[in-house]
Design an enzyme around this catalytic site. Structure first.
Site, short mmCIF file in Angstrom:
data_model
loop_
_atom_site.label_atom_id
_atom_site.label_comp_id
_atom_site.label_asym_id
_atom_site.label_seq_id
_atom_site.Cartn_x
_atom_site.Cartn_y
_atom_site.Cartn_z
N CYS A 125 5.48 4.39 -13.92
CA CYS A 125 6.76 5.25 -13.45
C CYS A 125 6.40 6.61 -13.08
CB CYS A 125 7.90 5.37 -14.28
SG CYS A 125 7.73 6.33 -15.77
N CYS A 176 8.16 4.03 -8.76
CA CYS A 176 6.88 4.81 -8.32
C CYS A 176 6.87 4.56 -6.73
CB CYS A 176 5.68 4.77 -9.23
SG CYS A 176 4.80 3.06 -8.95
N CYS A 204 1.66 3.72 -6.05
CA CYS A 204 0.95 2.83 -6.86
C CYS A 204 0.10 2.16 -5.91
CB CYS A 204 1.89 1.56 -7.70
SG CYS A 204 1.00 0.55 -8.54
#
Length: 131
Positions: free
Chosen positions: A9, A83, A87
């Site tokens: 996150c 996120c 990522c």
């Protein structure tokens, strides 16, 4: 070899820390557990710590850490929680995106349902990985 799960996150202070705590609690050493954040906070959210303590899981010793592409590459499952595009994506890695409210700034009563939703999702993940 145990499957590896990475929870990601933004701040690695709430959702991902609770998820990692649940997975370690429910799967023990049968799953390797990592968590990280795209912009890690200085410490774990104290309300998340309190919410987990209510169910007997201690996450006080955890420290938010920066997402490392090598962790993503080494993981069998990467679970993202808000996120966004931070990522990295690697072909062959299983990705899941869990839409969960961010517990930042919320009181304990508001964090409990987030904690419980994370538990339900982690239980499903454990059944899938180890079932």
């Amino acid at each position: 070899m145990s499957p590896s799960v990475l929870f990601v996150c933004v701040h690695n202070a709430g959702r991902s820390q609770m998820a990692a705590g649940w997975l370690q609690h429910l799967a023990g050493d049968r799953v390797d557990v990592l968590s990280a954040g795209s912009e890690p906070a200085g410490s774990v959210n104290p309300v998340a710590v309190e919410a987990m303590a209510e169910v007997g899981i201690d996450i006080t010793g955890r420290q938010p850490r920066l997402l490392d592409p090598d962790d993503v590459r080494a993981s069998d499952v990467v679970v993202t929680m808000g996120c966004g595009d931070a990522c990295p994506f690697f072909p062959g890695t299983r990705y899941e995106d869990w839409e969960l409210d961010d517990p930042a700034g919320l009181d304990l009563a508001a964090v409990r349902p987030i904690r419980d939703e994370i538990r339900a999702r982690v239980e499903t993940l454990v059944a899938d990985l180890l079932g």
